[in-house]
Design a protein around this motif. Structure first.
Motif, PDB file in Angstrom:
ATOM      1  N   SER A  23       0.840  -1.204   0.045  1.00  0.00           N
ATOM      2  CA  SER A  23       0.075   0.032  -0.117  1.00  0.00           C
ATOM      3  C   SER A  23       0.919   1.169   0.161  1.00  0.00           C
ATOM      4  O   SER A  23       0.564   2.276  -0.475  1.00  0.00           O
ATOM      5  CB  SER A  23      -0.786  -0.009   1.215  1.00  0.00           C
ATOM      6  OG  SER A  23      -1.746  -1.009   1.064  1.00  0.00           O
ATOM      7  N   LEU A  25       3.801   1.431  -1.203  1.00  0.00           N
ATOM      8  CA  LEU A  25       4.785   1.313  -2.492  1.00  0.00           C
ATOM      9  C   LEU A  25       6.243   0.973  -1.837  1.00  0.00           C
ATOM     10  O   LEU A  25       7.348   1.328  -2.438  1.00  0.00           O
ATOM     11  CB  LEU A  25       4.903   2.659  -3.121  1.00  0.00           C
ATOM     12  CG  LEU A  25       3.448   3.132  -3.777  1.00  0.00           C
ATOM     13  CD1 LEU A  25       3.489   4.200  -4.489  1.00  0.00           C
ATOM     14  CD2 LEU A  25       2.790   1.814  -4.608  1.00  0.00           C
ATOM     15  N   LYS A  84      -4.256  -1.204  -1.103  1.00  0.00           N
ATOM     16  CA  LYS A  84      -3.234  -1.514  -2.170  1.00  0.00           C
ATOM     17  C   LYS A  84      -3.657  -0.932  -3.519  1.00  0.00           C
ATOM     18  O   LYS A  84      -4.624  -0.628  -3.652  1.00  0.00           O
ATOM     19  CB  LYS A  84      -3.488  -3.135  -2.533  1.00  0.00           C
ATOM     20  CG  LYS A  84      -2.818  -3.916  -1.366  1.00  0.00           C
ATOM     21  CD  LYS A  84      -2.947  -5.643  -1.561  1.00  0.00           C
ATOM     22  CE  LYS A  84      -2.403  -6.104  -2.861  1.00  0.00           C
ATOM     23  NZ  LYS A  84      -2.392  -7.305  -2.891  1.00  0.00           N
ATOM     24  N   PRO A  85      -2.556  -0.380  -4.389  1.00  0.00           N
ATOM     25  CA  PRO A  85      -2.675   0.111  -5.700  1.00  0.00           C
ATOM     26  C   PRO A  85      -3.748  -0.843  -6.550  1.00  0.00           C
ATOM     27  O   PRO A  85      -3.576  -1.897  -6.442  1.00  0.00           O
ATOM     28  CB  PRO A  85      -1.301   0.355  -6.035  1.00  0.00           C
ATOM     29  CG  PRO A  85      -0.594   0.219  -5.054  1.00  0.00           C
ATOM     30  CD  PRO A  85      -1.046  -0.730  -3.917  1.00  0.00           C
ATOM     31  N   ARG A  88      -8.006   1.471  -5.214  1.00  0.00           N
ATOM     32  CA  ARG A  88      -8.285   2.780  -4.296  1.00  0.00           C
ATOM     33  C   ARG A  88      -9.504   3.248  -5.180  1.00  0.00           C
ATOM     34  O   ARG A  88      -9.987   2.614  -6.142  1.00  0.00           O
ATOM     35  CB  ARG A  88      -7.219   3.499  -4.371  1.00  0.00           C
ATOM     36  CG  ARG A  88      -6.091   2.852  -3.426  1.00  0.00           C
ATOM     37  CD  ARG A  88      -4.960   3.814  -3.666  1.00  0.00           C
ATOM     38  NE  ARG A  88      -3.754   3.197  -2.835  1.00  0.00           N
ATOM     39  CZ  ARG A  88      -2.558   3.471  -2.792  1.00  0.00           C
ATOM     40  NH1 ARG A  88      -2.078   4.309  -3.477  1.00  0.00           N
ATOM     41  NH2 ARG A  88      -1.692   2.926  -1.982  1.00  0.00           N
TER      42      ARG A  88
END
Length: 402
Positions: A23, A25, A84-85, A88
């Protein structure tokens, strides 16, 4: 596939920590897992799943925070919130915040929550107000104190971490009941706060531990050698003292260390070192947000702390995310103690719950929030008295990110 939410099991720490690293990075750090285990309360952690994939989550640490005039009180220390990417803007965080805050209310757990925010625009949506700041302070080596400053003459010495830790914990526990914003710490919290693996150092040295009979300091060094000699940076992790003279002695010790060009510190917003210096302009200062505070239950939370002056006003509170807080409350402070009860009387002051969270620890003036259009005075003269009652003796400060 529909998103689902549940609390975690004790065997899901690894999956949860991977999700948090992703999340933010960050690289997944499997070798740091054990650091988190002592602080992991699975029954107080929620996760959102897309099928079998954990896509978001957040937790609460069960801790106590010192509030104005009334010592340590239970706080929901919100931690490790991430999405997490790729997942979103799908309502994951809103589901997490709903589970946390509504759960606290329904179970009558902690009356207020606090967190550090990765981005300052996120948490006001969920009723968190800016409750404290921290200051960045840069002072050149050797900066002189003004005439008349009393420096404790006791010996200051550097020791190993093993020798230092019992003293750090003893001094911290003695001072914690009077330092607004300080948190209770288990051994696991201490280990996390002063973690000293290579990945923790960000190019700096390992920690140096400085002891004084009435305080301590912990610092790192960023080495920098130039043609005219060493100009290294000394980064203060923490500096704690029981007396003003001990505080001056520890600062004097750090400012006079050889090979240093500048001392850098993240510290209290009202750090008095500026007023110890003969030339206050040598201390370069900037401020940014630290704790964000959320009143889970207005009635219970406002009764936890003490107040500077007597006041009797009716508050009209707006709280869309936790609607049980909305409405009119008579707030009466007398002799430092407060009572809060729901009423139908005409309001004297209208404000959102974020403003109450921002003012709760005593560092943010309600009159300032009024200028920022978060507070509205409805009865002339009511706001000044209310704002004064909420102030603390010193600005709140939380010396650790949790």
């Amino acid at each position: 596939m529909a998103l689902t939410l549940r609390t975690l099991r004790s065997d899901e720490l690894r999956s949860f920590q991977r999700m948090v690293d992703q999340s933010f990075l960050d690289d997944v750090k499997e070798d740091e897992l054990e650091r988190w285990r002592g602080m992991f309360e699975p029954e107080r952690h929620h996760a959102v799943f897309d099928g079998d994939e954990m896509v978001g989550g957040g937790g609460i640490q069960t801790r106590h925070m010192t509030v104005p005039g009334n010592g340590p009180q239970p706080v929901a220390a919100v931690t490790s919130v991430g999405v997490k990417p790729g997942h979103r803007r799908r309502g994951v965080l809103t589901r997490l915040m709903t589970a946390q805050l509504h759960g606290l209310h329904e179970e009558r757990r902690e009356a207020f929550a606090a967190l550090w925010a990765s981005e300052a625009g996120i948490y006001p949506r969920y009723g968190y107000g800016l409750g404290s700041e921290f200051a960045r302070l840069d002072v050149p080596r050797g900066a002189a104190f003004r005439a008349g400053v009393e420096v404790d003459g006791e010996r200051v010495r550097e020791v190993s971490a093993a020798e230092a830790m019992p003293w750090l914990k003893e001094v911290y526990e003695r001072l914690r009941p009077t330092r607004v914003g300080w948190l209770s710490r288990t051994d696991a919290h201490w280990d996390h706060h002063l973690a000293d693996q290579e990945d923790d150092r960000d190019g700096l040295s390992s920690y140096h531990y400085v002891l004084h009979p009435r305080g301590f300091a912990v610092y790192r060094v960023k080495s920098n050698w130039v043609e005219r000699g060493p100009r290294s940076e000394l980064h203060v992790r923490t500096l704690v003292a029981e007396t003003d003279e001990a505080y001056a002695a520890l600062y004097r010790y750090l400012l006079d260390l050889d090979h240093i060009g500048e001392l850098k510190s993240f510290t209290d917003p009202d750090d008095p070192v500026v007023h110890l210096l003969a030339d206050a302009r040598l201390a370069l200062r900037s401020r940014t947000d630290a704790l964000w505070v959320r009143l889970v239950d207005v009635e219970r939370a406002l009764s936890l702390r003490r107040y500077q002056s007597d006041v009797d006003v009716v508050l009209e509170v707006r709280d869309a995310f936790c609607p049980w807080n909305g409405g009119r409350w008579r707030f009466t402070a007398s002799g430092g103690e407060a009572s809060v009860r729901r009423v139908d009387d005409d309001p004297d002051v209208a404000l959102d719950v974020e403003a109450l969270g921002a003012a709760f620890l005593g560092g943010t003036r309600l009159t300032t929030l009024a200028r920022g259009q978060r507070v509205r005075e409805l009865t002339p003269g009511a706001l000044n008295g209310l704002s004064h009652a909420f102030l603390g003796d010193r600005e709140p400060h939380c010396p650790e990110v949790f």
